[in-house]
Motif scaffolding. Structure first.
Motif, PDB file in Angstrom:
ATOM      1  N   ARG A  86       0.910  -1.098   0.020  1.00 20.51           N
ATOM      2  CA  ARG A  86       0.114   0.006   0.045  1.00 20.51           C
ATOM      3  C   ARG A  86       0.813   1.181  -0.024  1.00 20.51           C
ATOM      4  O   ARG A  86       0.677   2.322  -0.755  1.00 20.51           O
ATOM      5  CB  ARG A  86      -0.821   0.062   1.140  1.00 20.51           C
ATOM      6  N   THR A  87       2.044   1.214   0.676  1.00 17.33           N
ATOM      7  CA  THR A  87       2.731   2.374   0.805  1.00 17.33           C
ATOM      8  C   THR A  87       3.439   2.691  -0.441  1.00 17.33           C
ATOM      9  O   THR A  87       3.594   3.653  -1.017  1.00 17.33           O
ATOM     10  CB  THR A  87       4.017   2.230   1.942  1.00 17.33           C
ATOM     11  N   LEU A  88       3.924   1.594  -1.193  1.00 19.58           N
ATOM     12  CA  LEU A  88       4.532   1.748  -2.534  1.00 19.58           C
ATOM     13  C   LEU A  88       3.549   2.157  -3.292  1.00 19.58           C
ATOM     14  O   LEU A  88       3.912   3.138  -4.509  1.00 19.58           O
ATOM     15  CB  LEU A  88       4.930   0.380  -2.897  1.00 19.58           C
ATOM     16  N   GLN A  89       2.167   1.731  -3.624  1.00 18.41           N
ATOM     17  CA  GLN A  89       1.310   2.055  -4.470  1.00 18.41           C
ATOM     18  C   GLN A  89       0.904   3.607  -4.154  1.00 18.41           C
ATOM     19  O   GLN A  89       0.608   4.430  -5.292  1.00 18.41           O
ATOM     20  CB  GLN A  89      -0.173   1.255  -4.294  1.00 18.41           C
ATOM     21  N   ARG A  90       0.934   4.136  -2.740  1.00 15.09           N
ATOM     22  CA  ARG A  90       0.534   5.639  -2.440  1.00 15.09           C
ATOM     23  C   ARG A  90       1.655   6.353  -2.894  1.00 15.09           C
ATOM     24  O   ARG A  90       1.489   7.513  -3.690  1.00 15.09           O
ATOM     25  CB  ARG A  90       0.629   5.601  -1.013  1.00 15.09           C
ATOM     26  N   GLU A  91       3.121   5.976  -2.931  1.00 14.94           N
ATOM     27  CA  GLU A  91       4.171   6.603  -3.285  1.00 14.94           C
ATOM     28  C   GLU A  91       4.120   6.648  -4.824  1.00 14.94           C
ATOM     29  O   GLU A  91       4.204   7.887  -5.524  1.00 14.94           O
ATOM     30  CB  GLU A  91       5.350   6.131  -2.964  1.00 14.94           C
TER      31      GLU A  91
ATOM     32  N   LYS B 256       4.016  16.235   4.137  1.00 14.46           N
ATOM     33  CA  LYS B 256       2.947  16.762   5.125  1.00 14.46           C
ATOM     34  C   LYS B 256       1.832  15.964   4.663  1.00 14.46           C
ATOM     35  O   LYS B 256       0.754  15.502   5.646  1.00 14.46           O
ATOM     36  CB  LYS B 256       2.676  18.211   5.259  1.00 14.46           C
ATOM     37  N   TYR B 257       1.234  15.706   3.564  1.00 15.73           N
ATOM     38  CA  TYR B 257       0.179  15.424   3.087  1.00 15.73           C
ATOM     39  C   TYR B 257      -0.138  14.075   2.380  1.00 15.73           C
ATOM     40  O   TYR B 257      -0.959  13.772   1.523  1.00 15.73           O
ATOM     41  CB  TYR B 257      -0.680  16.709   2.240  1.00 15.73           C
ATOM     42  N   ALA B 258       1.159  13.340   2.094  1.00 16.99           N
ATOM     43  CA  ALA B 258       0.868  12.147   1.380  1.00 16.99           C
ATOM     44  C   ALA B 258       0.073  11.323   1.628  1.00 16.99           C
ATOM     45  O   ALA B 258      -0.657  10.403   0.840  1.00 16.99           O
ATOM     46  CB  ALA B 258       2.563  11.449   1.337  1.00 16.99           C
ATOM     47  N   ASN B 259      -0.607  11.218   2.864  1.00 14.47           N
ATOM     48  CA  ASN B 259      -1.517  10.230   3.592  1.00 14.47           C
ATOM     49  C   ASN B 259      -2.810  10.796   3.230  1.00 14.47           C
ATOM     50  O   ASN B 259      -3.829  10.100   3.601  1.00 14.47           O
ATOM     51  CB  ASN B 259      -1.325   9.754   4.872  1.00 14.47           C
ATOM     52  N   ARG B 260      -2.981  11.922   2.736  1.00 12.40           N
ATOM     53  CA  ARG B 260      -4.256  12.437   2.505  1.00 12.40           C
ATOM     54  C   ARG B 260      -5.031  11.786   1.204  1.00 12.40           C
ATOM     55  O   ARG B 260      -4.306  11.348   0.538  1.00 12.40           O
ATOM     56  CB  ARG B 260      -4.237  14.099   2.225  1.00 12.40           C
ATOM     57  N   SER B 261      -6.203  11.867   1.044  1.00 10.88           N
ATOM     58  CA  SER B 261      -6.906  11.274  -0.117  1.00 10.88           C
ATOM     59  C   SER B 261      -6.301  12.102  -1.370  1.00 10.88           C
ATOM     60  O   SER B 261      -5.878  13.209  -1.267  1.00 10.88           O
ATOM     61  CB  SER B 261      -8.343  11.239  -0.131  1.00 10.88           C
ATOM     62  N   SER B 262      -6.015  11.384  -2.520  1.00 11.11           N
ATOM     63  CA  SER B 262      -5.464  11.916  -3.696  1.00 11.11           C
ATOM     64  C   SER B 262      -6.349  13.086  -4.257  1.00 11.11           C
ATOM     65  O   SER B 262      -5.941  14.114  -4.915  1.00 11.11           O
ATOM     66  CB  SER B 262      -5.368  11.042  -4.816  1.00 11.11           C
ATOM     67  N   GLY B 263      -7.724  13.109  -3.687  1.00 11.75           N
ATOM     68  CA  GLY B 263      -8.544  14.167  -4.225  1.00 11.75           C
ATOM     69  C   GLY B 263      -8.269  15.620  -3.565  1.00 11.75           C
ATOM     70  O   GLY B 263      -8.869  16.470  -4.142  1.00 11.75           O
ATOM     71  N   GLU B 264      -7.466  15.379  -2.429  1.00 16.85           N
ATOM     72  CA  GLU B 264      -7.060  16.677  -1.643  1.00 16.85           C
ATOM     73  C   GLU B 264      -5.922  17.471  -2.339  1.00 16.85           C
ATOM     74  O   GLU B 264      -5.626  18.338  -1.866  1.00 16.85           O
ATOM     75  CB  GLU B 264      -7.052  16.302  -0.087  1.00 16.85           C
ATOM     76  N   TRP B 265      -5.237  16.481  -2.740  1.00 14.79           N
ATOM     77  CA  TRP B 265      -3.699  16.975  -3.288  1.00 14.79           C
ATOM     78  C   TRP B 265      -3.754  18.135  -4.052  1.00 14.79           C
ATOM     79  O   TRP B 265      -2.809  19.233  -3.781  1.00 14.79           O
ATOM     80  CB  TRP B 265      -2.954  15.843  -4.037  1.00 14.79           C
ATOM     81  N   THR B 266      -4.562  18.399  -5.079  1.00 17.38           N
ATOM     82  CA  THR B 266      -4.638  19.561  -5.982  1.00 17.38           C
ATOM     83  C   THR B 266      -4.768  20.650  -5.145  1.00 17.38           C
ATOM     84  O   THR B 266      -3.842  21.749  -5.236  1.00 17.38           O
ATOM     85  CB  THR B 266      -5.349  19.401  -6.956  1.00 17.38           C
TER      86      THR B 266
ATOM     87  N   LEU C 159      10.495  27.269  -6.102  1.00 17.83           N
ATOM     88  CA  LEU C 159       9.127  27.366  -5.217  1.00 17.83           C
ATOM     89  C   LEU C 159       8.192  26.080  -5.744  1.00 17.83           C
ATOM     90  O   LEU C 159       7.555  25.576  -4.779  1.00 17.83           O
ATOM     91  CB  LEU C 159       8.575  28.488  -5.493  1.00 17.83           C
ATOM     92  N   VAL C 160       8.333  25.920  -6.917  1.00 15.76           N
ATOM     93  CA  VAL C 160       7.375  24.468  -7.093  1.00 15.76           C
ATOM     94  C   VAL C 160       7.960  23.338  -6.694  1.00 15.76           C
ATOM     95  O   VAL C 160       7.193  22.310  -6.151  1.00 15.76           O
ATOM     96  CB  VAL C 160       7.355  24.314  -8.789  1.00 15.76           C
ATOM     97  N   GLN C 161       9.366  23.141  -6.499  1.00 20.07           N
ATOM     98  CA  GLN C 161       9.986  22.052  -6.090  1.00 20.07           C
ATOM     99  C   GLN C 161       9.836  22.040  -4.645  1.00 20.07           C
ATOM    100  O   GLN C 161       9.544  20.930  -4.046  1.00 20.07           O
ATOM    101  CB  GLN C 161      11.467  22.081  -6.394  1.00 20.07           C
ATOM    102  N   ASP C 162       9.832  22.967  -3.981  1.00 20.44           N
ATOM    103  CA  ASP C 162       9.601  23.132  -2.535  1.00 20.44           C
ATOM    104  C   ASP C 162       8.252  22.767  -2.024  1.00 20.44           C
ATOM    105  O   ASP C 162       8.070  22.070  -1.133  1.00 20.44           O
ATOM    106  CB  ASP C 162       9.961  24.473  -1.760  1.00 20.44           C
ATOM    107  N   ALA C 163       7.180  23.378  -2.981  1.00 18.87           N
ATOM    108  CA  ALA C 163       5.928  23.067  -2.817  1.00 18.87           C
ATOM    109  C   ALA C 163       5.659  21.464  -2.789  1.00 18.87           C
ATOM    110  O   ALA C 163       4.967  20.842  -2.020  1.00 18.87           O
ATOM    111  CB  ALA C 163       4.991  23.832  -3.776  1.00 18.87           C
ATOM    112  N   MET C 164       6.343  20.648  -3.807  1.00 19.69           N
ATOM    113  CA  MET C 164       6.067  19.175  -3.971  1.00 19.69           C
ATOM    114  C   MET C 164       6.725  18.555  -2.838  1.00 19.69           C
ATOM    115  O   MET C 164       6.192  17.616  -2.500  1.00 19.69           O
ATOM    116  CB  MET C 164       7.028  19.081  -5.377  1.00 19.69           C
TER     117      MET C 164
ATOM    118  N   PHE D 249       0.939  12.291  -9.538  1.00 17.90           N
ATOM    119  CA  PHE D 249       0.189  13.439  -9.516  1.00 17.90           C
ATOM    120  C   PHE D 249       1.130  14.593  -9.615  1.00 17.90           C
ATOM    121  O   PHE D 249       0.973  15.593 -10.223  1.00 17.90           O
ATOM    122  CB  PHE D 249      -0.324  13.576  -8.020  1.00 17.90           C
ATOM    123  N   LEU D 250       2.250  14.743  -9.072  1.00 11.96           N
ATOM    124  CA  LEU D 250       3.404  15.599  -9.085  1.00 11.96           C
ATOM    125  C   LEU D 250       3.873  15.764 -10.553  1.00 11.96           C
ATOM    126  O   LEU D 250       4.193  16.691 -11.047  1.00 11.96           O
ATOM    127  CB  LEU D 250       4.538  15.181  -7.924  1.00 11.96           C
ATOM    128  N   ALA D 251       4.105  14.534 -11.266  1.00  8.43           N
ATOM    129  CA  ALA D 251       4.513  14.910 -12.514  1.00  8.43           C
ATOM    130  C   ALA D 251       3.400  15.593 -13.502  1.00  8.43           C
ATOM    131  O   ALA D 251       3.746  16.174 -14.284  1.00  8.43           O
ATOM    132  CB  ALA D 251       4.667  13.364 -13.139  1.00  8.43           C
TER     133      ALA D 251
END
Length: 202
Positions: free
Chosen positions: A21-26, A68-78, A57-62, A32-34
């Motif tokens: 699950r961790t690997l799939q999440r990563e 901080k938010y990798a474990n949030r639902s993917s719908g929240e990432w954007t 700034l974009v790289q820092d934001a990524m 998403f980042l790409a």
């Protein structure tokens, strides 16, 4: 003995599933980042008018999103990602304002890099004449310059809604304001762009 073996087997299976699950999440986060990188860089570049600073700034934001938010639902990432990025852009402008005041105080110029061109050369679209291509590039350049001159909150609302395609709720989350404020900022941005661009506005 059998109970111990069974317990160990269950523990190993649980760890294996957690690892998968961790690997799939990563992998999902990396996709998403790409996908978001080019659009985010364009937004930051228009806001800062400095490609290197925008890239930083974009790289820092990524990195902050991943930490901080990798474990949030993917719908929240954007919206979360763009909130991080917009906060970073505001901080950058505040630092630049302070730097400019200090440079003026000491008799220097706060911004000596006047030859920066925020508009990247677009590839030639197929089937267009040179005149049509020139008009298209001029229109795009005019749009990006006009967007860059909008007040900060109007620029944020316009770019997040138009360039990134966020809905009102997502834009509100990214900007850290109410949905009503998003609508107001976006409406004013569109009105200003129509007034400044005239016939180039579509």
């Amino acid at each position: 003995m059998n109970a111990c073996v069974t317990s160990f087997a269950v523990s190993c299976e649980s760890e294996y599933r957690t690892g998968v699950r961790t690997l799939q999440r990563e992998q999902e986060l990396n996709r998403f980042l790409a996908e978001v990188e080019k659009r985010a860089l364009r937004i930051a570049e228009i806001s800062l008018r400095d490609r290197d600073e925008a890239l930083d700034l974009v790289q820092d934001a990524m990195i902050k999103l991943a930490r901080k938010y990798a474990n949030r639902s993917s719908g929240e990432w954007t919206p979360l990602f763009y909130r991080i990025l917009q906060n970073a852009i505001r901080d950058w402008h505040r630092r630049q304002a302070v730097r400019n005041r200090v440079m003026v105080w000491f008799g220097g110029s706060g911004n000596e890099d006047n030859d920066y061109d925020a508009v990247a050369a677009a590839p030639d679209p197929k089937g267009r004449t040179p005149d049509e291509l020139l008009q298209s590039r001029e229109a795009m350049q005019g749009l990006e310059v006009a967007v860059g001159e909008l007040p900060t909150r109007q620029r944020e609302a316009f770019m997040l809604r138009t360039f990134e395609g966020l809905d009102v709720a997502g834009t509100a989350t990214a900007m850290g304001c109410s949905e009503g404020s998003v609508k107001t900022h976006y409406f004013r941005a569109v009105r200003s762009l129509r007034e400044s661009l005239g016939e180039h506005w579509q």
